[in-house]
Design an enzyme around this catalytic site. Structure first.
Site, PDB file in Angstrom:
ATOM      1  N   ASN A   1      24.291  63.354  77.710  1.00  6.44           N
ATOM      2  CA  ASN A   1      25.411  64.014  77.023  1.00  6.44           C
ATOM      3  C   ASN A   1      25.890  63.122  75.883  1.00  6.44           C
ATOM      4  O   ASN A   1      25.347  62.051  75.655  1.00  6.44           O
ATOM      5  CB  ASN A   1      26.541  64.327  78.014  1.00  6.44           C
ATOM      6  CG  ASN A   1      27.042  63.068  78.678  1.00  6.44           C
ATOM      7  OD1 ASN A   1      27.618  62.204  78.042  1.00  6.44           O
ATOM      8  ND2 ASN A   1      26.785  62.940  79.985  1.00  6.44           N
TER       9      ASN A   1
ATOM     10  N   ASP B   1      25.842  65.766  86.402  1.00  8.07           N
ATOM     11  CA  ASP B   1      26.018  66.330  87.739  1.00  8.07           C
ATOM     12  C   ASP B   1      24.679  66.532  88.441  1.00  8.07           C
ATOM     13  O   ASP B   1      24.599  66.519  89.658  1.00  8.07           O
ATOM     14  CB  ASP B   1      26.764  67.668  87.644  1.00  8.07           C
ATOM     15  CG  ASP B   1      28.226  67.445  87.270  1.00  8.07           C
ATOM     16  OD1 ASP B   1      28.809  66.463  87.766  1.00  8.07           O
ATOM     17  OD2 ASP B   1      28.769  68.224  86.462  1.00  8.07           O
TER      18      ASP B   1
ATOM     19  N   LYS C   1       3.796  61.768  80.744  1.00  6.94           N
ATOM     20  CA  LYS C   1       4.406  62.692  79.784  1.00  6.94           C
ATOM     21  C   LYS C   1       3.942  64.127  80.063  1.00  6.94           C
ATOM     22  O   LYS C   1       2.747  64.381  80.209  1.00  6.94           O
ATOM     23  CB  LYS C   1       3.982  62.265  78.370  1.00  6.94           C
ATOM     24  CG  LYS C   1       4.635  63.086  77.297  1.00  6.94           C
ATOM     25  CD  LYS C   1       4.162  62.621  75.930  1.00  6.94           C
ATOM     26  CE  LYS C   1       4.571  63.650  74.900  1.00  6.94           C
ATOM     27  NZ  LYS C   1       3.882  63.488  73.646  1.00  6.94           N
TER      28      LYS C   1
ATOM     29  N   PRO D   1      24.960  62.210  93.190  1.00  8.74           N
ATOM     30  CA  PRO D   1      26.147  61.875  93.985  1.00  8.74           C
ATOM     31  C   PRO D   1      27.388  61.966  93.108  1.00  8.74           C
ATOM     32  O   PRO D   1      27.327  61.670  91.910  1.00  8.74           O
ATOM     33  CB  PRO D   1      25.901  60.418  94.407  1.00  8.74           C
ATOM     34  CG  PRO D   1      24.888  59.891  93.453  1.00  8.74           C
ATOM     35  CD  PRO D   1      24.061  61.068  93.010  1.00  8.74           C
ATOM     36  N   ASP D   2      28.505  62.398  93.686  1.00  2.88           N
ATOM     37  CA  ASP D   2      29.776  62.368  92.947  1.00  2.88           C
ATOM     38  C   ASP D   2      30.374  60.977  93.171  1.00  2.88           C
ATOM     39  O   ASP D   2      30.906  60.671  94.242  1.00  2.88           O
ATOM     40  CB  ASP D   2      30.725  63.462  93.442  1.00  2.88           C
ATOM     41  CG  ASP D   2      31.952  63.559  92.556  1.00  2.88           C
ATOM     42  OD1 ASP D   2      32.487  62.497  92.174  1.00  2.88           O
ATOM     43  OD2 ASP D   2      32.365  64.686  92.232  1.00  2.88           O
ATOM     44  N   ILE D   3      30.257  60.147  92.154  1.00  2.00           N
ATOM     45  CA  ILE D   3      30.618  58.723  92.296  1.00  2.00           C
ATOM     46  C   ILE D   3      32.112  58.582  92.588  1.00  2.00           C
ATOM     47  O   ILE D   3      32.520  57.869  93.523  1.00  2.00           O
ATOM     48  CB  ILE D   3      30.244  57.954  91.002  1.00  2.00           C
ATOM     49  CG1 ILE D   3      28.741  58.077  90.764  1.00  2.00           C
ATOM     50  CG2 ILE D   3      30.673  56.500  91.086  1.00  2.00           C
ATOM     51  CD1 ILE D   3      28.273  57.670  89.389  1.00  2.00           C
TER      52      ILE D   3
ATOM     53  N   PHE E   1      38.743  61.300  85.329  1.00  3.02           N
ATOM     54  CA  PHE E   1      38.880  62.020  84.068  1.00  3.02           C
ATOM     55  C   PHE E   1      38.389  63.446  84.300  1.00  3.02           C
ATOM     56  O   PHE E   1      37.594  63.688  85.213  1.00  3.02           O
ATOM     57  CB  PHE E   1      38.040  61.366  82.966  1.00  3.02           C
ATOM     58  CG  PHE E   1      38.758  60.242  82.280  1.00  3.02           C
ATOM     59  CD1 PHE E   1      39.099  59.091  82.958  1.00  3.02           C
ATOM     60  CD2 PHE E   1      39.106  60.344  80.934  1.00  3.02           C
ATOM     61  CE1 PHE E   1      39.778  58.060  82.332  1.00  3.02           C
ATOM     62  CE2 PHE E   1      39.781  59.315  80.294  1.00  3.02           C
ATOM     63  CZ  PHE E   1      40.117  58.174  80.996  1.00  3.02           C
TER      64      PHE E   1
ATOM     65  N   LYS F   1      40.412  69.143  90.479  1.00  2.00           N
ATOM     66  CA  LYS F   1      39.660  67.872  90.615  1.00  2.00           C
ATOM     67  C   LYS F   1      40.527  66.792  91.254  1.00  2.00           C
ATOM     68  O   LYS F   1      40.041  65.963  92.024  1.00  2.00           O
ATOM     69  CB  LYS F   1      39.160  67.405  89.244  1.00  2.00           C
ATOM     70  CG  LYS F   1      37.874  68.102  88.854  1.00  2.00           C
ATOM     71  CD  LYS F   1      37.305  67.684  87.529  1.00  2.00           C
ATOM     72  CE  LYS F   1      36.071  68.554  87.263  1.00  2.00           C
ATOM     73  NZ  LYS F   1      35.685  68.664  85.895  1.00  2.00           N
TER      74      LYS F   1
ATOM     75  N   LYS G   1      38.734  65.505  94.582  1.00  2.00           N
ATOM     76  CA  LYS G   1      38.124  64.169  94.516  1.00  2.00           C
ATOM     77  C   LYS G   1      39.018  63.104  95.147  1.00  2.00           C
ATOM     78  O   LYS G   1      38.680  61.926  95.135  1.00  2.00           O
ATOM     79  CB  LYS G   1      37.788  63.826  93.065  1.00  2.00           C
ATOM     80  CG  LYS G   1      36.828  64.846  92.428  1.00  2.00           C
ATOM     81  CD  LYS G   1      36.046  64.297  91.268  1.00  2.00           C
ATOM     82  CE  LYS G   1      35.141  65.379  90.677  1.00  2.00           C
ATOM     83  NZ  LYS G   1      33.948  64.856  90.043  1.00  2.00           N
TER      84      LYS G   1
HETATM   85  O1  PMT Z   1      32.805  58.254  75.828  1.00  2.00           O
HETATM   86  P1  PMT Z   1      33.632  58.948  74.739  1.00  2.00           P
HETATM   87  O2  PMT Z   1      32.767  59.462  73.611  1.00  2.00           O
HETATM   88  O3  PMT Z   1      34.779  58.098  74.284  1.00  2.00           O
HETATM   89  O4  PMT Z   1      34.254  60.285  75.391  1.00  2.00           O
HETATM   90  C1  PMT Z   1      35.205  60.154  76.398  1.00  2.00           C
HETATM   91  C2  PMT Z   1      34.938  61.133  77.543  1.00  2.00           C
HETATM   92  C3  PMT Z   1      35.089  62.568  77.047  1.00  2.00           C
HETATM   93  C4  PMT Z   1      33.528  60.949  78.134  1.00  2.00           C
HETATM   94  C5  PMT Z   1      36.019  60.792  78.645  1.00  2.00           C
HETATM   95  O5  PMT Z   1      37.306  60.908  78.094  1.00  2.00           O
HETATM   96  C6  PMT Z   1      35.895  61.725  79.847  1.00  2.00           C
HETATM   97  O6  PMT Z   1      36.492  62.774  79.910  1.00  2.00           O
HETATM   98  N1  PMT Z   1      35.091  61.293  80.871  1.00  2.00           N
HETATM   99  C7  PMT Z   1      34.763  62.124  82.029  1.00  2.00           C
HETATM  100  C8  PMT Z   1      33.745  63.142  81.648  1.00  2.00           C
HETATM  101  C9  PMT Z   1      33.277  63.956  82.834  1.00  2.00           C
HETATM  102  O7  PMT Z   1      32.171  63.796  83.245  1.00  2.00           O
HETATM  103  O8  PMT Z   1      34.178  64.754  83.358  1.00  2.00           O
HETATM  104  P2  PMT Z   1      33.883  65.706  84.649  1.00  2.00           P
HETATM  105  O9  PMT Z   1      34.998  66.666  84.581  1.00  2.00           O
HETATM  106  O10 PMT Z   1      32.492  66.236  84.613  1.00  2.00           O
HETATM  107  O11 PMT Z   1      34.009  64.725  85.888  1.00  2.00           O
HETATM  108  C10 PMT Z   1      35.247  64.514  86.575  1.00  2.00           C
HETATM  109  C11 PMT Z   1      35.348  63.077  87.034  1.00  2.00           C
HETATM  110  O12 PMT Z   1      34.357  62.804  88.031  1.00  2.00           O
HETATM  111  C12 PMT Z   1      35.151  62.040  85.951  1.00  2.00           C
HETATM  112  O13 PMT Z   1      36.043  60.977  86.202  1.00  2.00           O
HETATM  113  C13 PMT Z   1      33.702  61.603  86.143  1.00  2.00           C
HETATM  114  O14 PMT Z   1      33.495  60.238  85.714  1.00  2.00           O
HETATM  115  C14 PMT Z   1      33.534  61.732  87.638  1.00  2.00           C
HETATM  116  N2  PMT Z   1      32.179  62.073  88.083  1.00  2.00           N
HETATM  117  C15 PMT Z   1      31.600  63.257  87.710  1.00  2.00           C
HETATM  118  C16 PMT Z   1      30.353  63.593  88.201  1.00  2.00           C
HETATM  119  C17 PMT Z   1      29.694  62.690  89.061  1.00  2.00           C
HETATM  120  N3  PMT Z   1      28.480  62.977  89.560  1.00  2.00           N
HETATM  121  N4  PMT Z   1      30.270  61.543  89.400  1.00  2.00           N
HETATM  122  C18 PMT Z   1      31.503  61.214  88.926  1.00  2.00           C
HETATM  123  O15 PMT Z   1      32.023  60.137  89.223  1.00  2.00           O
END
Ligand code: PMT
Length: 431
Positions: A236, A305, A315, A333-335, A352, A366, A370
């Site tokens: 991403n 995800d 390849k 895994p959801d860390i 976030f 969330k 979470k």
């Molecule tokens: O890096 P930049 O360009 O500065 O951009 C910042 C940002 C947009 C990346 C940042 O501000 C942000 O929003 N980060 C979280 C992005 C995200 O993956 O959001 P989510 O809604 O998909 O996930 C929710 C939360 O679970 C997040 O804290 C994420 O880190 C965490 N997560 C998600 C999936 C996963 N498998 N494991 C996780 O820990």
């Protein structure tokens, strides 16, 4: 404020007169120092006209040294800003060279230094340049992330000097941060003076600079990269800027910081242990290790995800009679949830949410699902936020309260997030 603007030999020097104008619009006084390379791209006369001061470039110029010489300039400035900073100048600075006026000023100053690199994309990606950038960053020099796009040489990629307005915003954010730090410092001094009459200390205002001394903070940042085969991947647009800004603030507040980062093109903050990972699974392992005994976990990374179920060892070949290729994905895994629901949960876990629709409902969901203490919601619809210098947020907390953070440089947003986090720690945490 007083700014020494260094201009070195990069085609982006043609933007330096505009940068001088933009800085002066905000009332800053600007004196320009050029390298020999800089003079080849823009004339000293142009920069003299826009800055209102003679431009200097000779280290051994008796007339200049008798007046505002390199030591005086190094003392005069509140900030040394070098824009553009060419690969050559960066290498001279990293080597501690004083062979020209600009590098001599950098060696002779105790003032903050900020570099806005500008160069060809392959030069920026070159390991020697990156090594020099890392060394300068580790020495406390503030390095702006170059922009991506079409370059003067006809190539496309990362390495363009940030636009003058972007640099000006960064300078403004820097001066705002310095003012906040000065306020913190003077408050800390007042508190020290009051220690004899300790009862009089106002508890509400007792989180000065250094509030996290002795605390361990783990932060994730950047994207994860999920390989399809040895040459392709799913990822991403996260640049890591938000997570790195948080790590920098945590470090300034005195915490011991571990930053676990996916592949990004920015230098790690000075004094922060940075662990580079690629995939979500690697990030999971690194976070689990780092979170043992940690006080705070912040998940700012954009974690994939899903990953490819059967990563090809070779390849994947295009086949003439196959118009579609289906990739099977499996859940990562959801860390954040794993750590926040785990036995070794740090005192606070902050997540976030990057949302494009139903943003508030999704953020609240969330927060609960979470098991976190706060969710920092950013609206990423239309490609906003990812890679940008600025961000705006809504912070959702468990007690149902919501704190807005107005649009600002990510460094400022990170400070505001920490103000909220510090208030969330339970009273016994500070004992
Ligand atoms: O890096 P930049 O360009 O500065 O951009 C910042 C940002 C947009 C990346 C940042 O501000 C942000 O929003 N980060 C979280 C992005 C995200 O993956 O959001 P989510 O809604 O998909 O996930 C929710 C939360 O679970 C997040 O804290 C994420 O880190 C965490 N997560 C998600 C999936 C996963 N498998 N494991 C996780 O820990």
């Amino acid at each position: 404020m007083k700014i020494v603007l260094g201009v070195s030999g990069s085609i982006a020097a043609y933007k330096s007169p505009d940068l001088v104008r933009r800085l002066r619009e905000l009332g800053h006084e600007v004196r320009v120092v050029m390298s020999r390379g800089g003079i080849s791209f823009v004339t000293p006369l142009t920069l003299q006209a826009v800055s209102g001061y003679p431009v200097v470039y000779d280290l051994l110029d008796p007339a200049h040294e008798a007046g505002m010489g390199h030591i005086e300039l190094a003392r005069w400035a509140d900030l040394i800003l070098i824009a553009p900073a060419s690969a050559n100048l960066i290498s001279r600075l990293a080597a501690g060279s004083a062979e020209d006026l600009l590098s001599a000023i950098v060696l002779a100053t105790e003032k903050p230094i900020m570099l806005a690199p500008g160069m060809n994309r392959l030069m920026w990606a070159n390991p020697f340049v990156q090594r020099n950038i890392a060394a300068l960053s580790a020495a406390g020099i503030d390095i702006l992330t170059p922009g991506s796009g079409a370059q003067a040489c006809g190539e496309v990629g990362l390495g363009r000097m940030p636009e003058p307005l972007e640099i000006r915003d960064h300078v403004t954010a820097f001066f705002q941060r310095s003012a906040t730090d000065a306020a913190f410092d003077s408050r800390a001094e007042i508190e020290v003076e009051m220690v004899d009459g300790a009862d009089e200390i106002d508890d509400e205002n007792s989180e000065p600079q250094g509030a996290l001394i002795g605390k361990r903070v783990v932060i994730t940042a950047g994207p994860t990269v999920e390989e399809i085969d040895p040459v392709r991947y799913i990822s991403n647009y996260s640049s890591g800027k938000m997570g790195y800004a948080l790590a920098q603030v945590a470090q300034r507040l005195g915490a011991e910081v571990t930053l676990i980062s996916g592949p990004v093109a920015i230098a790690p903050p000075a004094g922060v242990e940075t662990i580079a990972i690629k995939s979500a699974e690697e990030m999971m392992q690194a976070v689990e290790r780092a979170c043992q005994g940690a006080d705070l976990f912040i998940a700012a990374a954009a974690v994939a995800d899903y990953r490819v179920a059967d990563r090809a060892l070779e390849k994947i070949k295009k086949s003439d009679d196959q118009d579609e290729l289906i990739l099977k994905l499996t859940k990562n895994p959801d860390i954040l949830a794993t750590i926040a629901k785990g036995e070794a949960r740090p005192t606070l876990c902050i997540g976030f949410a990057a949302e494009t629709n139903n943003i508030e409902e999704n953020a609240k969901s969330k927060l609960r699902r979470k098991n976190v203490d706060m969710i920092c919601l950013n609206d990423v619809s239309g490609g906003k936020v990812f890679g940008a210098a600025e961000n705006e947020m809504l912070l959702f907390k468990r007690d149902g309260s919501v704190t807005p953070i107005a649009k600002a440089d990510k460094a400022i947003v990170a400070e505001k997030i920490f103000e909220e986090i510090i208030n969330l720690f339970p009273a016994k945490f500070w004992c």
